[in-house]
Design a protein around this motif. Sequence first.
Motif, PDB file in Angstrom:
ATOM      1  N   TRP A  35     -20.129  -1.689   4.414  1.00  0.00           N
ATOM      2  CA  TRP A  35     -18.722  -1.931   4.745  1.00  0.00           C
ATOM      3  C   TRP A  35     -18.086  -0.547   4.938  1.00  0.00           C
ATOM      4  N   SER A  36     -18.225  -0.003   6.126  1.00  0.00           N
ATOM      5  CA  SER A  36     -17.809   1.364   6.412  1.00  0.00           C
ATOM      6  C   SER A  36     -16.354   1.414   6.871  1.00  0.00           C
ATOM      7  N   VAL A  37     -15.614   2.394   6.366  1.00  0.00           N
ATOM      8  CA  VAL A  37     -14.209   2.571   6.724  1.00  0.00           C
ATOM      9  C   VAL A  37     -14.068   3.948   7.373  1.00  0.00           C
ATOM     10  N   PRO A  38     -13.600   4.013   8.619  1.00  0.00           N
ATOM     11  CA  PRO A  38     -13.536   5.305   9.313  1.00  0.00           C
ATOM     12  C   PRO A  38     -12.360   6.163   8.872  1.00  0.00           C
ATOM     13  N   ALA A  39     -12.508   7.462   9.102  1.00  0.00           N
ATOM     14  CA  ALA A  39     -11.390   8.385   8.896  1.00  0.00           C
ATOM     15  C   ALA A  39     -10.244   7.963   9.805  1.00  0.00           C
ATOM     16  N   MET A  40      -9.043   8.239   9.392  1.00  0.00           N
ATOM     17  CA  MET A  40      -7.793   7.953  10.083  1.00  0.00           C
ATOM     18  C   MET A  40      -7.345   6.489   9.951  1.00  0.00           C
ATOM     19  N   THR A  41      -8.052   5.712   9.128  1.00  0.00           N
ATOM     20  CA  THR A  41      -7.597   4.371   8.805  1.00  0.00           C
ATOM     21  C   THR A  41      -6.298   4.485   8.016  1.00  0.00           C
ATOM     22  N   ARG A  42      -5.342   3.614   8.333  1.00  0.00           N
ATOM     23  CA  ARG A  42      -4.072   3.593   7.619  1.00  0.00           C
ATOM     24  C   ARG A  42      -4.021   2.333   6.774  1.00  0.00           C
ATOM     25  N   VAL A  43      -3.712   2.473   5.506  1.00  0.00           N
ATOM     26  CA  VAL A  43      -3.692   1.343   4.582  1.00  0.00           C
ATOM     27  C   VAL A  43      -2.360   1.272   3.851  1.00  0.00           C
ATOM     28  N   ASN A  44      -1.982   0.051   3.496  1.00  0.00           N
ATOM     29  CA  ASN A  44      -0.727  -0.128   2.758  1.00  0.00           C
ATOM     30  C   ASN A  44      -0.854  -1.130   1.623  1.00  0.00           C
ATOM     31  N   GLY A  45      -2.088  -1.586   1.356  1.00  0.00           N
ATOM     32  CA  GLY A  45      -2.294  -2.509   0.256  1.00  0.00           C
ATOM     33  C   GLY A  45      -1.851  -3.926   0.535  1.00  0.00           C
ATOM     34  N   ALA A  46      -1.449  -4.211   1.782  1.00  0.00           N
ATOM     35  CA  ALA A  46      -0.884  -5.520   2.094  1.00  0.00           C
ATOM     36  C   ALA A  46      -1.899  -6.649   2.059  1.00  0.00           C
ATOM     37  N   SER A  47      -3.182  -6.332   2.011  1.00  0.00           N
ATOM     38  CA  SER A  47      -4.171  -7.412   1.939  1.00  0.00           C
ATOM     39  C   SER A  47      -4.147  -8.091   0.564  1.00  0.00           C
ATOM     40  N   ILE A  48      -3.539  -7.436  -0.417  1.00  0.00           N
ATOM     41  CA  ILE A  48      -3.347  -8.029  -1.740  1.00  0.00           C
ATOM     42  C   ILE A  48      -1.930  -8.606  -1.756  1.00  0.00           C
ATOM     43  N   PRO A  49      -1.781  -9.910  -1.982  1.00  0.00           N
ATOM     44  CA  PRO A  49      -0.439 -10.512  -1.937  1.00  0.00           C
ATOM     45  C   PRO A  49       0.548  -9.791  -2.851  1.00  0.00           C
ATOM     46  N   PHE A  51       3.160 -10.725  -4.445  1.00  0.00           N
ATOM     47  CA  PHE A  51       3.569 -11.344  -5.707  1.00  0.00           C
ATOM     48  C   PHE A  51       2.581 -11.013  -6.819  1.00  0.00           C
ATOM     49  N   ALA A  52       1.331 -10.694  -6.469  1.00  0.00           N
ATOM     50  CA  ALA A  52       0.327 -10.365  -7.482  1.00  0.00           C
ATOM     51  C   ALA A  52       0.523  -8.961  -8.047  1.00  0.00           C
ATOM     52  N   TRP A  53       1.270  -8.118  -7.320  1.00  0.00           N
ATOM     53  CA  TRP A  53       1.480  -6.751  -7.802  1.00  0.00           C
ATOM     54  C   TRP A  53       2.199  -6.754  -9.143  1.00  0.00           C
ATOM     55  N   SER A  54       3.146  -7.671  -9.323  1.00  0.00           N
ATOM     56  CA  SER A  54       3.889  -7.693 -10.585  1.00  0.00           C
ATOM     57  C   SER A  54       2.999  -8.145 -11.742  1.00  0.00           C
ATOM     58  N   ILE A  55       1.932  -8.873 -11.419  1.00  0.00           N
ATOM     59  CA  ILE A  55       1.007  -9.342 -12.451  1.00  0.00           C
ATOM     60  C   ILE A  55      -0.066  -8.289 -12.724  1.00  0.00           C
ATOM     61  N   LEU A  56      -0.581  -7.681 -11.652  1.00  0.00           N
ATOM     62  CA  LEU A  56      -1.779  -6.840 -11.756  1.00  0.00           C
ATOM     63  C   LEU A  56      -1.554  -5.365 -11.470  1.00  0.00           C
ATOM     64  N   GLY A  57      -0.438  -5.023 -10.868  1.00  0.00           N
ATOM     65  CA  GLY A  57      -0.179  -3.632 -10.528  1.00  0.00           C
ATOM     66  C   GLY A  57      -0.385  -3.377  -9.038  1.00  0.00           C
ATOM     67  N   SER A  58       0.111  -2.239  -8.578  1.00  0.00           N
ATOM     68  CA  SER A  58       0.014  -1.841  -7.172  1.00  0.00           C
ATOM     69  C   SER A  58      -1.437  -1.595  -6.772  1.00  0.00           C
ATOM     70  N   PRO A  59      -1.796  -1.862  -5.492  1.00  0.00           N
ATOM     71  CA  PRO A  59      -3.172  -1.619  -5.046  1.00  0.00           C
ATOM     72  C   PRO A  59      -3.546  -0.147  -5.001  1.00  0.00           C
ATOM     73  N   PHE A  60      -2.578   0.756  -5.128  1.00  0.00           N
ATOM     74  CA  PHE A  60      -2.886   2.174  -5.050  1.00  0.00           C
ATOM     75  C   PHE A  60      -3.097   2.826  -6.404  1.00  0.00           C
ATOM     76  N   VAL A  61      -3.033   2.051  -7.457  1.00  0.00           N
ATOM     77  CA  VAL A  61      -3.271   2.601  -8.787  1.00  0.00           C
ATOM     78  C   VAL A  61      -4.399   1.838  -9.455  1.00  0.00           C
ATOM     79  N   GLY A  62      -5.069   2.486 -10.335  1.00  0.00           N
ATOM     80  CA  GLY A  62      -6.122   1.811 -11.071  1.00  0.00           C
ATOM     81  C   GLY A  62      -7.476   1.887 -10.396  1.00  0.00           C
ATOM     82  N   ARG A  63      -8.419   1.246 -11.036  1.00  0.00           N
ATOM     83  CA  ARG A  63      -9.807   1.340 -10.598  1.00  0.00           C
ATOM     84  C   ARG A  63     -10.108   0.592  -9.314  1.00  0.00           C
ATOM     85  N   TYR A  64      -9.242  -0.295  -8.902  1.00  0.00           N
ATOM     86  CA  TYR A  64      -9.548  -1.078  -7.709  1.00  0.00           C
ATOM     87  C   TYR A  64      -9.017  -0.455  -6.421  1.00  0.00           C
ATOM     88  N   ARG A  65      -8.589   0.810  -6.469  1.00  0.00           N
ATOM     89  CA  ARG A  65      -8.049   1.477  -5.276  1.00  0.00           C
ATOM     90  C   ARG A  65      -9.060   1.531  -4.143  1.00  0.00           C
TER      91      ARG A  65
END
Length: 196
Positions: A35-49, A51-65
């Motif tokens: 599952w290769s991700v190329p350089a210059m990919t832009r991400v915003n964590g939007a693939s994680i709903p 409403f789940a951020w308030s339960i689990l935290g932002s996609p940019f913090v923690g081990r699941y980044r």
Amino acid sequence: MAHYTGRPRFEWDEDGRIMTLLNRFAFIDDEQLVWSVPAMTRVNGASIPKFAWSILGSPFVGRYRKASVVHDWYCDVRTRGWKATHRMFYEAMRTSKVSGAKARIMYAAVYYAGPRWDVAADYNAELAETMSPETYSSLKQVAPAELPEAQPDLTLWHRRETDPGAFEAMCDNFAKKCTTVTDVEAMIEEQLGATE
């Protein structure tokens, strides 16, 4: 054994919400699918709903980044099915040493309310079009062609109507009663309704 190759480096865009990946990296799953991700990919964590951020935290913090970066990319380019992409997210989280309970809850969130491949992809679509199909199953980095300007008016993913309260009430069950992603899927289908 599942593992990552490379260590992702990022630069925040000026809006403070989107990160650009500065180097290619990849997740190799247990089946040795790359599952290769190329350089210059832009991400915003939007693939994680959101409403789940308030339960689990932002996609940019923690081990699941790292897992969220790979998940964002494949949710944008849609070269593999949505279920396979969400399952890869779970496996990548476990590889990143996210606890089984938390990974199951995160997986439940994307399975229940994550993206489907039924509308135009966002700003990574142009980058994806510059790459050959072989690139997605290879560790070789391909230099992208000159990229057109992003089109901010493109529609992001369609999400099914969800009930965040009902989902939150079930989080303990996902963590304690489910042992596999199949268990999570069955519980969602039975208690929260079909997702297709």
